[in-house]
Design an enzyme around this catalytic site. Sequence first.
Site, mmCIF file in Angstrom:
data_model
loop_
_atom_site.group_PDB
_atom_site.id
_atom_site.type_symbol
_atom_site.label_atom_id
_atom_site.label_comp_id
_atom_site.label_asym_id
_atom_site.label_seq_id
_atom_site.Cartn_x
_atom_site.Cartn_y
_atom_site.Cartn_z
ATOM 1 N N SER A 57 0.823 -1.454 0.469
ATOM 2 C CA SER A 57 0.480 0.156 0.080
ATOM 3 C C SER A 57 0.862 1.099 0.110
ATOM 4 O O SER A 57 -0.334 2.238 -0.463
ATOM 5 C CB SER A 57 -1.418 0.016 0.990
ATOM 6 N N ARG A 58 2.062 1.212 0.522
ATOM 7 C CA ARG A 58 2.920 2.321 0.149
ATOM 8 C C ARG A 58 4.849 2.162 0.518
ATOM 9 O O ARG A 58 4.591 1.220 0.241
ATOM 10 C CB ARG A 58 3.099 3.024 2.331
ATOM 11 N N TYR B 175 15.232 -5.575 15.045
ATOM 12 C CA TYR B 175 14.447 -5.281 13.354
ATOM 13 C C TYR B 175 15.991 -6.187 12.628
ATOM 14 O O TYR B 175 16.880 -6.639 11.744
ATOM 15 C CB TYR B 175 15.268 -3.756 12.881
#
Length: 248
Positions: free
Chosen positions: A12-13, A153
Amino acid sequence: MEKRVALVTGGSRGIGRAIAEKFAKNGYNLVINYVSDNTNLDEIKEGFNKYGVEVLLEKADVSNFNECEKMVTSAIEKFGKIDTLVNNAGITRDNLLMRMKEEDFDKVISINLKGTFNLTKLVTPYMMKKREGRIVNISSVVGVMGNAGQSNYAASKAGIIGFTKSVAKELATRNILANCVAPGFIATDMTSVLNEKVKENISAQIPLKRMGTAEEIANAVYFLGGEDNTYITGLSLIHIWRCRRIER
Ligand code: NAP
């Protein structure tokens, strides 16, 4: 000719959106995954209509196996196959180890790493039946180098590299190619939270002296995940990076 189909998580982005657009430009029908309630679905669909491809927008949290299963079932019902899977959805929850909460470690691992497992596990049976498929997983240069404040991360992104190399070995005889792209710093919502000073420091450490664009990553993903790649598997394309520590 029957159109090929690409499923892009987090399409979506940012980088995922640019990847989806690259596949659309090359005539692929798309399954675009997102998770937020405020996603502008009409705007996304309109953005792809100009390429004359069909788009299925699927809300699913990639860390949730059941939601992923529903998404893959819908994709197969609509298109009958998935030729390329791009595991792109990812988040950060940065903090130094001493301050990092257990839930922030778990959240990052479950979206970035387990999400990659979920979709790969669910999509590969369909690829195996067709004896063809391509998987591109989005890692990060941080997964190779490490970075202070990003142990969760970095662990998730290093895990993605090991996961990809392993499934590449398992699936090669079925003609399923699995590779990683490990970007450096790319201008998206994820990095827009960094202040200008940090961005300048980062750019100074990059050989090309600027952050990359989502489109530049999309080109690399298409190289590995498009139909022209018939042999490369188990590879990680890693951005060159000179610094020892990213100053924050
Ligand atoms: P972004 O702009 O923050 O976009 C993140 C995307 O992931 C959005 O589409 C978001 O959907 C989706 N997403 C987040 N959590 C999800 C979940 N639980 N289930 C499904 N979708 C979810 O990020 P980006 O910068 O484009 O990063 C994309 C990938 O590249 C990530 O894996 C990131 O780690 C990696 N990467 C980025 C950089 C960088 O510098 N930007 C560098 C190296 C690697 P919604 O729109 O619905 O929220």
